[in-house]
Design a protein around this motif. Structure first.
Motif, PDB file in Angstrom:
ATOM      1  N   PRO A  12     -18.656   2.447   0.693  1.00 18.92           N
ATOM      2  CA  PRO A  12     -18.244   1.744  -0.527  1.00 18.92           C
ATOM      3  C   PRO A  12     -16.716   1.707  -0.664  1.00 18.92           C
ATOM      4  CG  PRO A  12     -19.974   3.347  -1.004  1.00 18.92           C
ATOM      5  CD  PRO A  12     -19.534   3.588   0.405  1.00 18.92           C
ATOM      6  N   ARG A  41     -11.132   3.690  -2.213  1.00 23.02           N
ATOM      7  CA  ARG A  41     -10.006   3.406  -3.104  1.00 23.02           C
ATOM      8  C   ARG A  41      -9.641   4.662  -3.915  1.00 23.02           C
ATOM      9  NH1 ARG A  41     -11.755  -1.704  -5.561  1.00 23.02           N
ATOM     10  NH2 ARG A  41     -11.096  -2.809  -3.678  1.00 23.02           N
ATOM     11  N   SER A  74     -14.498 -13.079   2.232  1.00 22.55           N
ATOM     12  CA  SER A  74     -13.090 -12.700   2.082  1.00 22.55           C
ATOM     13  C   SER A  74     -12.379 -12.757   3.431  1.00 22.55           C
ATOM     14  CB  SER A  74     -12.958 -11.270   1.565  1.00 22.55           C
ATOM     15  OG  SER A  74     -13.683 -11.102   0.395  1.00 22.55           O
ATOM     16  N   PRO A 106      -5.639   0.865   4.894  1.00 21.97           N
ATOM     17  CA  PRO A 106      -5.692   0.708   3.441  1.00 21.97           C
ATOM     18  C   PRO A 106      -7.035   0.141   2.958  1.00 21.97           C
ATOM     19  CG  PRO A 106      -4.223  -0.921   4.439  1.00 21.97           C
ATOM     20  CD  PRO A 106      -4.567   0.054   5.510  1.00 21.97           C
ATOM     21  N   SER A 107      -7.419   0.540   1.769  1.00 17.27           N
ATOM     22  CA  SER A 107      -8.720   0.107   1.228  1.00 17.27           C
ATOM     23  C   SER A 107      -8.826  -1.410   1.132  1.00 17.27           C
ATOM     24  CB  SER A 107      -8.952   0.737  -0.148  1.00 17.27           C
ATOM     25  OG  SER A 107      -7.986   0.280  -1.070  1.00 17.27           O
ATOM     26  N   GLY A 108      -7.686  -2.072   0.951  1.00 10.72           N
ATOM     27  CA  GLY A 108      -7.711  -3.537   0.853  1.00 10.72           C
ATOM     28  C   GLY A 108      -8.204  -4.173   2.141  1.00 10.72           C
ATOM     29  N   GLU A 113      -7.910   7.100  -1.750  1.00  9.01           N
ATOM     30  CA  GLU A 113      -6.572   6.575  -1.460  1.00  9.01           C
ATOM     31  C   GLU A 113      -5.582   6.934  -2.570  1.00  9.01           C
ATOM     32  OE1 GLU A 113      -6.440   2.249  -1.426  1.00  9.01           O
ATOM     33  OE2 GLU A 113      -5.519   2.349   0.549  1.00  9.01           O
ATOM     34  N   GLN A 114      -6.111   7.056  -3.789  1.00  6.89           N
ATOM     35  CA  GLN A 114      -5.237   7.365  -4.917  1.00  6.89           C
ATOM     36  C   GLN A 114      -4.804   8.828  -4.921  1.00  6.89           C
ATOM     37  OE1 GLN A 114      -7.076   5.903  -8.531  1.00  6.89           O
ATOM     38  NE2 GLN A 114      -7.385   3.896  -7.606  1.00  6.89           N
ATOM     39  N   LEU A 173      -2.268  -7.769   5.348  1.00  8.23           N
ATOM     40  CA  LEU A 173      -3.010  -6.638   4.765  1.00  8.23           C
ATOM     41  C   LEU A 173      -2.152  -5.385   4.634  1.00  8.23           C
ATOM     42  CD1 LEU A 173      -6.290  -7.034   6.866  1.00  8.23           C
ATOM     43  CD2 LEU A 173      -6.070  -7.549   4.422  1.00  8.23           C
ATOM     44  N   SER A 174      -0.884  -5.452   5.066  1.00  8.41           N
ATOM     45  CA  SER A 174      -0.042  -4.241   5.168  1.00  8.41           C
ATOM     46  C   SER A 174      -0.837  -3.146   5.857  1.00  8.41           C
ATOM     47  CB  SER A 174       0.450  -3.793   3.788  1.00  8.41           C
ATOM     48  OG  SER A 174       1.312  -4.747   3.245  1.00  8.41           O
ATOM     49  N   TYR A 175      -1.367  -3.516   6.983  1.00  2.75           N
ATOM     50  CA  TYR A 175      -2.326  -2.686   7.695  1.00  2.75           C
ATOM     51  C   TYR A 175      -1.658  -1.499   8.382  1.00  2.75           C
ATOM     52  CZ  TYR A 175      -6.562  -1.716  10.336  1.00  2.75           C
ATOM     53  OH  TYR A 175      -7.702  -1.129  10.832  1.00  2.75           O
ATOM     54  N   TYR A 204      -5.454   5.752   5.558  1.00  2.00           N
ATOM     55  CA  TYR A 204      -5.292   4.539   6.364  1.00  2.00           C
ATOM     56  C   TYR A 204      -6.533   4.324   7.199  1.00  2.00           C
ATOM     57  CZ  TYR A 204      -0.242   5.008   5.438  1.00  2.00           C
ATOM     58  OH  TYR A 204       0.994   5.116   4.854  1.00  2.00           O
ATOM     59  N   ASN A 246       0.811  -1.218   0.000  1.00  2.00           N
ATOM     60  CA  ASN A 246       0.000   0.000   0.000  1.00  2.00           C
ATOM     61  C   ASN A 246       0.843   1.267   0.000  1.00  2.00           C
ATOM     62  OD1 ASN A 246      -2.465  -1.495   0.233  1.00  2.00           O
ATOM     63  ND2 ASN A 246      -1.917  -1.873   2.347  1.00  2.00           N
ATOM     64  N   ARG A 254      -3.594  -4.437  -7.694  1.00  2.00           N
ATOM     65  CA  ARG A 254      -4.479  -5.500  -7.210  1.00  2.00           C
ATOM     66  C   ARG A 254      -5.669  -5.688  -8.136  1.00  2.00           C
ATOM     67  NH1 ARG A 254      -4.951  -5.287  -0.717  1.00  2.00           N
ATOM     68  NH2 ARG A 254      -6.861  -6.380  -1.289  1.00  2.00           N
ATOM     69  N   ASP A 284     -14.999   1.217  -3.261  1.00  2.00           N
ATOM     70  CA  ASP A 284     -14.549   1.955  -4.446  1.00  2.00           C
ATOM     71  C   ASP A 284     -14.299   3.429  -4.121  1.00  2.00           C
ATOM     72  OD1 ASP A 284     -14.614  -0.272  -5.958  1.00  2.00           O
ATOM     73  OD2 ASP A 284     -16.534   0.149  -6.916  1.00  2.00           O
ATOM     74  N   THR A 336     -11.645  -6.432   2.544  1.00  2.00           N
ATOM     75  CA  THR A 336     -11.671  -7.755   3.178  1.00  2.00           C
ATOM     76  C   THR A 336     -12.682  -7.776   4.324  1.00  2.00           C
ATOM     77  OG1 THR A 336      -9.371  -8.139   2.595  1.00  2.00           O
ATOM     78  CG2 THR A 336     -10.270  -9.497   4.368  1.00  2.00           C
TER      79      THR A 336
END
Lengths: 371, 371
Positions: free
Chosen positions: B72, B77, B100, B88-90, B80-81, B235-237, B86, A119, A140, B74, B94
């Motif tokens: 959501p 995400r 998941s 992270p969206s991943g 995040e771009q 998750l690189s949390y 933080y 990330n 991803r 999305d 999950t």
């Protein structure tokens, strides 16, 4: 029965072609003026996220399916709530995220390359210590045909690699020193009935599939079947699915799934008694599946960027051309040629394949096939 | 540093309170006229998905975080771009999908209840043969505080259960015959530094957390820490995370994660030298974490639906009231009371807890505590 499709590319086109003999009707959503599928099915020419297009498909179709995975999962989930939609949105969500995908493989006891969620640049620097080089940094989501990937070699600057992918959530995967890439395709019904296609060997160049080869009697067939069976049970999957694998000796490592008909299964149109397209439709329409039987060794050669001269292609007696009707553009999939050994000896088949690969400019692959 | 928050409920409020002493500034997005956090931070009173609100937060904040997971993925995400965001969206993605989540647990070698993806009544009928009864059918996404769940008992009609959840994608989970529910909370920095809070015992009624209890010296502390360490690495949390677990004897089964500060960690405001809120802010702002040290046994009693009489509450010398400023409504979390044994003997602490539980109408829990 009436089948609605999200997407109007070549996969939708070949689904509609395959469904004709089953007496199915098709309608698809695609904003493109020159949608491949439009010669075989009725087009709703609207944006993929257009609400009125969705409603039209919901009202008309008995079942809705899709031909690509780069569609918002939330959109598919909404459609799923108002209609019968297969493959299930959960499979799409898993396939659309490389982390979820690999995590699922591992949860099911299926091996993968080593990987980490990335990330930030800091994550990348940390992960590279464990994963090592060479490795591959991939977005991803939303990657296809080798896009959204950077190979991290000995001299790759991590900061530049990270910036190349625009700081979106990524995954770092160790690079597998595989013997070859293979894929297995299966189709599963709502009641759990499942049929498998024979293992296929795949050759990529510049991230794009160039050649698929099915030589029958693969010793790893049952191992691959077990993997895809576990995956489809886990996802309560319905429809055709492809599982891409790396083979190293007797070991298979899972790379990714495609929750749809797949380019590496196009040879089934001419090499088996039932194609991946037909069994996909049988699965999502809850009709009996046909057990695939390989008729003869078969190959598929992709036609990328430009189309070869038609007269030249006709010289190959055991070949069938499938052209999608798209305009030429570098890197674009314009069609494919299936070659089978149905009316040829294995030797003739191999000779023709080498010659065909040379014709489409895949001299490297042709040379390898000769060796 | 400037911290942007998605959401303006009590968690945002407590984050802003905790951040004051760290010299942090806060701005949050919340459409609600009576947002809890508005007394402690500047509000952008717009819809969560409002583009101008996002841009304002991106332009203003050094880091963006969120207080709830029902947003959501999305949307997160995208933010995040264009910003540092933080957790992270991943991790959010999950946590937002029970399949998941459980798949990740299993991939990391962390046990769970048995489970299956359910996309149709047919799936449910098939899965119940393996999972058995009693089991719980849950929506994969958007469930909270016991909503979106149906218990499948011996006499439950499967078709009715399926219809109750409106045919959305579900998961069937076997019902764990656990001894107790516990949770562990941890905070992790971008460089991987991680600190853990002591294991907490949780009591729910009607799907809502009523009581959390931290008694220190839990023999399963290190086992729970290993689990949450694996999850956060996977998750690189970055930030504070909660892992909810079922305990059966010496075994721990993972139930779910919350990628945020968590109700079961509210007692850390008064029971440890650093709260889950402060360490969340330290993590997302990349400041040094503080190692949590339990000051004394501690408990948190949620105030649900109605608030007890203030004078009554003040009778408990070791208690601290946290009231969120919301209007009363059945099932609504209006505040919580933290009780610690800092200035009391263990006996006094236990007596006060029983009395406090009776005061807020949790007579069942009070009785249990007496036994």
């Amino acid at each position: 029965m009436k089948v609605g499709i999200l997407g109007g590319g070549q996969l939708a086109q070949m689904l509609a072609q395959a469904g004709k003999d089953l007496g199915l009707k098709f309608k698809f959503i695609c904003p493109d003026e020159h949608a491949c599928a439009s010669r075989y099915a009725e087009q709703i020419r609207k944006a993929y996220d257009d609400q009125s297009a969705h409603q039209e498909l919901i009202d008309w179709a008995d079942v809705i399916t899709y031909e690509f995975e780069n569609i918002p999962t939330d959109m598919v989930r909404k459609l799923e709530q108002s209609s019968t939609l297969y493959p299930p949105s959960g499979a799409l969500a898993t396939a659309a995220d490389r982390m979820s995908e690999k995590t699922m493989f591992n949860a099911l006891g299926i091996g993968t390359a080593d990987y980490r969620a990335i990330n930030s640049l800091q994550d990348l620097e940390k992960a590279i210590e464990t994963i090592g080089r060479p490795s591959i940094l991939k977005t991803r989501s939303d990657g296809y045909d080798g896009k959204g990937q950077v190979v991290i070699r000995d001299n790759t600057n991590l900061s530049e690699a990270w910036d190349t992918l625009l700081g979106v959530p990524c995954i770092l995967e160790s690079m597998v020193d595989f013997d070859r890439e293979v894929s297995i395709i299966a189709s599963r019904k709502p009641n759990g009935d499942i049929e498998f296609f024979p293992l296929t060997e795949n050759h990529h160049r510049e991230g794009i599939l160039r050649l698929s080869l099915c030589l029958d009697k693969e010793p790893l067939q049952s191992k691959a079947e077990d993997m895809v069976r576990k995956i489809t049970e886990h996802l309560s999957y319905v429809g055709t699915i492809a599982l891409e694998l790396f083979q190293k000796g007797d070991a298979l490592l899972a790379n990714e799934i495609a929750p749809r008909v797949h380019n590496s299964g196009h040879w089934t149109q001419d090499g088996t008694n039932v194609s991946q397209f037909e069994n996909h439709l049988r699965a999502v329409c809850d009709l009996d599946l046909v057990k695939p039987e390989l008729l003869a060794p078969a190959a598929m050669v992709n036609l990328i960027g430009t189309l070869p001269d038609g007269e030249q292609v006709q010289k190959y007696p055991s070949s069938v051309s499938h052209v999608y009707g798209k305009s030429e553009r570098p890197g674009r999939k314009l069609g494919h040629i299936n070659l089978t050994a149905k009316k040829a000896t294995t030797e003739q088949f191999e000779e023709q394949l080498v010659s065909l690969l040379e014709l489409v400019g895949e001299d490297g692959l042709a040379k390898m096939s000769k060796d």
